[in-house]
Write a protein that holds these residues in place. Structure first.
Motif, PDB file in Angstrom:
ATOM      1  N   TRP A  44     -61.657  -3.036 -27.457  1.00 34.14           N
ATOM      2  CA  TRP A  44     -62.872  -2.834 -28.253  1.00 34.14           C
ATOM      3  C   TRP A  44     -62.737  -3.510 -29.617  1.00 34.14           C
ATOM      4  O   TRP A  44     -63.648  -4.202 -30.071  1.00 34.14           O
ATOM      5  N   PHE A  45     -61.609  -3.307 -30.269  1.00 33.37           N
ATOM      6  CA  PHE A  45     -61.394  -3.958 -31.568  1.00 33.37           C
ATOM      7  C   PHE A  45     -61.487  -5.480 -31.430  1.00 33.37           C
ATOM      8  O   PHE A  45     -62.113  -6.137 -32.256  1.00 33.37           O
ATOM      9  N   LYS A  46     -60.865  -6.028 -30.387  1.00 27.77           N
ATOM     10  CA  LYS A  46     -60.880  -7.485 -30.199  1.00 27.77           C
ATOM     11  C   LYS A  46     -62.310  -7.999 -30.019  1.00 27.77           C
ATOM     12  O   LYS A  46     -62.677  -9.027 -30.585  1.00 27.77           O
ATOM     13  N   ALA A  47     -63.129  -7.255 -29.257  1.00 27.94           N
ATOM     14  CA  ALA A  47     -64.500  -7.694 -28.978  1.00 27.94           C
ATOM     15  C   ALA A  47     -65.454  -7.424 -30.135  1.00 27.94           C
ATOM     16  O   ALA A  47     -66.376  -8.207 -30.378  1.00 27.94           O
ATOM     17  N   ASN A  48     -65.267  -6.329 -30.859  1.00 25.09           N
ATOM     18  CA  ASN A  48     -66.239  -5.885 -31.863  1.00 25.09           C
ATOM     19  C   ASN A  48     -65.798  -6.064 -33.310  1.00 25.09           C
ATOM     20  O   ASN A  48     -66.648  -6.098 -34.206  1.00 25.09           O
ATOM     21  N   MET A  49     -64.508  -6.130 -33.537  1.00 30.65           N
ATOM     22  CA  MET A  49     -63.981  -6.291 -34.897  1.00 30.65           C
ATOM     23  C   MET A  49     -62.821  -7.283 -34.856  1.00 30.65           C
ATOM     24  O   MET A  49     -61.660  -6.913 -35.073  1.00 30.65           O
ATOM     25  N   PRO A  50     -63.110  -8.563 -34.555  1.00 30.99           N
ATOM     26  CA  PRO A  50     -62.039  -9.538 -34.348  1.00 30.99           C
ATOM     27  C   PRO A  50     -61.174  -9.826 -35.583  1.00 30.99           C
ATOM     28  O   PRO A  50     -60.086 -10.393 -35.442  1.00 30.99           O
ATOM     29  N   LYS A  51     -61.614  -9.420 -36.756  1.00 27.86           N
ATOM     30  CA  LYS A  51     -60.810  -9.633 -37.963  1.00 27.86           C
ATOM     31  C   LYS A  51     -59.738  -8.560 -38.145  1.00 27.86           C
ATOM     32  O   LYS A  51     -58.928  -8.633 -39.061  1.00 27.86           O
ATOM     33  N   VAL A  52     -59.732  -7.562 -37.256  1.00 25.03           N
ATOM     34  CA  VAL A  52     -58.727  -6.498 -37.302  1.00 25.03           C
ATOM     35  C   VAL A  52     -57.590  -6.860 -36.352  1.00 25.03           C
ATOM     36  O   VAL A  52     -57.808  -7.191 -35.190  1.00 25.03           O
TER      37      VAL A  52
END
Length: 88
Positions: A44-52
């Motif tokens: 989810w982080f990779k898809a929705n918050m790629p700067k994390v």
């Protein structure tokens, strides 16, 4: 029957203003299927918050109450935030 000791209330850690550019450790305590949950969170982080930047780790020591000093030291040095996957 005994009397429980008095509680010492500790404040929560301050909230980050943003997660962009931060490193979030996703820590599995070894409970059944926690790896699946944290894997979904990482996706989810990779898809929705790629700067994390997310880092998945399995806590050693055998069980959720055991200590893992090496991992805690790594987290203190490298992580901006932690999501700890705990059973129940």
């Amino acid at each position: 029957m005994g009397k429980p000791p008095a509680l010492q209330i500790k404040p929560l850690a301050p909230r980050l203003n943003t997660l962009d550019g931060k490193t979030v450790y996703l820590v599995n305590d070894g409970y059944l299927s926690t790896d699946i949950l944290l894997g979904e969170m990482q996706a989810w982080f990779k898809a929705n918050m790629p700067k994390v930047n997310t880092v998945y780790k399995v806590k050693g020591g055998g069980g959720f109450t055991a200590e893992d000093p090496k991992l805690w030291a790594e987290i203190k040095e490298k992580a901006d935030a932690v999501i700890m996957g705990m059973g129940h």
